[in-house]
Scaffold this active site. Sequence first.
Site, PDB file in Angstrom:
ATOM      1  N   HIS A 106     -38.919  -0.329 -30.077  1.00 59.69           N
ATOM      2  CA  HIS A 106     -38.935  -1.562 -30.874  1.00 59.69           C
ATOM      3  C   HIS A 106     -39.257  -2.772 -29.996  1.00 59.69           C
ATOM      4  CE1 HIS A 106     -36.325   1.143 -33.300  1.00 59.69           C
ATOM      5  NE2 HIS A 106     -36.990   0.599 -34.296  1.00 59.69           N
ATOM      6  N   ASP A 115     -35.975  -1.005 -26.418  1.00 59.88           N
ATOM      7  CA  ASP A 115     -35.400   0.340 -26.362  1.00 59.88           C
ATOM      8  C   ASP A 115     -36.477   1.409 -26.202  1.00 59.88           C
ATOM      9  OD1 ASP A 115     -36.628   0.231 -28.761  1.00 59.88           O
ATOM     10  OD2 ASP A 115     -34.880   0.760 -29.980  1.00 59.88           O
ATOM     11  N   SER A 170     -39.308  -0.163 -39.320  1.00 57.63           N
ATOM     12  CA  SER A 170     -38.270  -1.005 -38.720  1.00 57.63           C
ATOM     13  C   SER A 170     -38.857  -2.110 -37.848  1.00 57.63           C
ATOM     14  CB  SER A 170     -37.316  -0.158 -37.868  1.00 57.63           C
ATOM     15  OG  SER A 170     -38.037   0.562 -36.878  1.00 57.63           O
TER      16      SER A 170
END
Lengths: 260, 260
Positions: free
Chosen positions: B202, B199, B15
């Site tokens: 990320h 967060d 991600s």
Amino acid sequence: MASNVQDVIMLLGDSITQGGFIADGFGQKLSHVYARKLDVLNRGFSGYNTTWTIPVFEQLFAQQHEQQHVPKVRILTIWFGANDACIPPSIQHVPLPEFSSNLRRIIRMVTSPTSAWYSSITKIILITPPPVNTRQRGADLASRDPPRDLDREFEVTHQYAEAVKAVGAREGVPVVDLWTILYEAAGRDEAKLSEFLYDGLHLNEKGYQFVYDDIINTINKHFPELHYDKLQSVFVGHADINFDNPAETLKLRKAVLSDR
Amino acid sequence: MASNVQDVIMLLGDSITQGGFIADGFGQKLSHVYARKLDVLNRGFSGYNTTWTIPVFEQLFAQQHEQQHVPKVRILTIWFGANDACIPPSIQHVPLPEFSSNLRRIIRMVTSPTSAWYSSITKIILITPPPVNTRQRGADLASRDPPRDLDREFEVTHQYAEAVKAVGAREGVPVVDLWTILYEAAGRDEAKLSEFLYDGLHLNEKGYQFVYDDIINTINKHFPELHYDKLQSVFVGHADINFDNPAETLKLRKAVLSDR
């Protein structure tokens, strides 16, 4: 080597397209929302007009006999006029009738069944050039070394924008009328266009936001099956992996659901 | 259909790679500076670990018999560890020795002359996962409905970052050691990593800036011929068009000068 796993959105145009991958440019935003679904290819050519683009587009866009090996262009944006509308004796100037005919030629290369480049799967979006802020542009050119004269006129670029709309209407191609959108957003006040243009000609982030939003609106209205929310990722989302037998669920899929 | 006119930079990862096309993400920045030279393909898969990526990469990367038709991957970034380092019983957890062996397998798919995916032209860059801010990550997970337990530990992710460096050293692949870069930038204070992580896991724009900068530094040091300033645009710059005979100058060129 990159396998052909994702179809693409191709952005064809001049410097305003080429610059679309700045932070908050329309290319950046499209890349972000279409991640894992469609790749976004920047095919913007700074300084080019439609006349110079035609021989380039003939090389960029695959001919029918090549198409089985290469990514399918699902969406093609065609965005010209800013350079074609330069005032003579600028070498970039393309007379208005020739501009319209060039645009038609580029479109029909893709849409005409008798064309070597025919691609029935490709959806085209035309974009009108932004209005010129001639005060801002004139000041920019005057500040150069050596100083240069103003090379574009507000009303001339408007005519080229209107020509894009006329071509779109005749060819049945949807148009993002950026010229009108920005001029309205500026309260029909040329001076206020500086809010959207950093040098009187090229878009800043606020200007690109309008392009992005209206491209998405156009997709939603004319080919909603290609809206990013309607596509699936070509490889399955992490939560949908079969953890007992991952390979079974990790096979390439079609992003466009109607292709299945 | 998109002709094969530009070679590519392929960004393979999880991600943190997939999110790299946000405004000021590393993918956005690479796309911008490599415009008209190399396309940048986002091959980041949110939630994936190296084990799930292998069967996907076998489909993403062209085998030798397909390579003549598809874009050449000039640069391949491989960036994993953030999910592999999840703590058991997380389904994403990959034991450290298996993580190293998976990374080696992905690299050797490309670098081993006996591999079906062998590509001698592809330059690889490994990237270590960023350090985890476990306070920030823990608070984020605790705030979910239902609340979730902390799934990563600071020191465990550090071990996976060290494993990436060891694989790079053994395989002769340069490494962007983001883990160390960010930890040093945070003054070796886990709490201060929130400046670079939105967060706890990320990257935000500031975090991506380090990745981008060090990828460019790595290119400059290890394969300077691929730095964007050393490449030419595949179609000629506007000022170099022969205006008397444009088509002659508007022919596709190789971006990498040593390819000529």
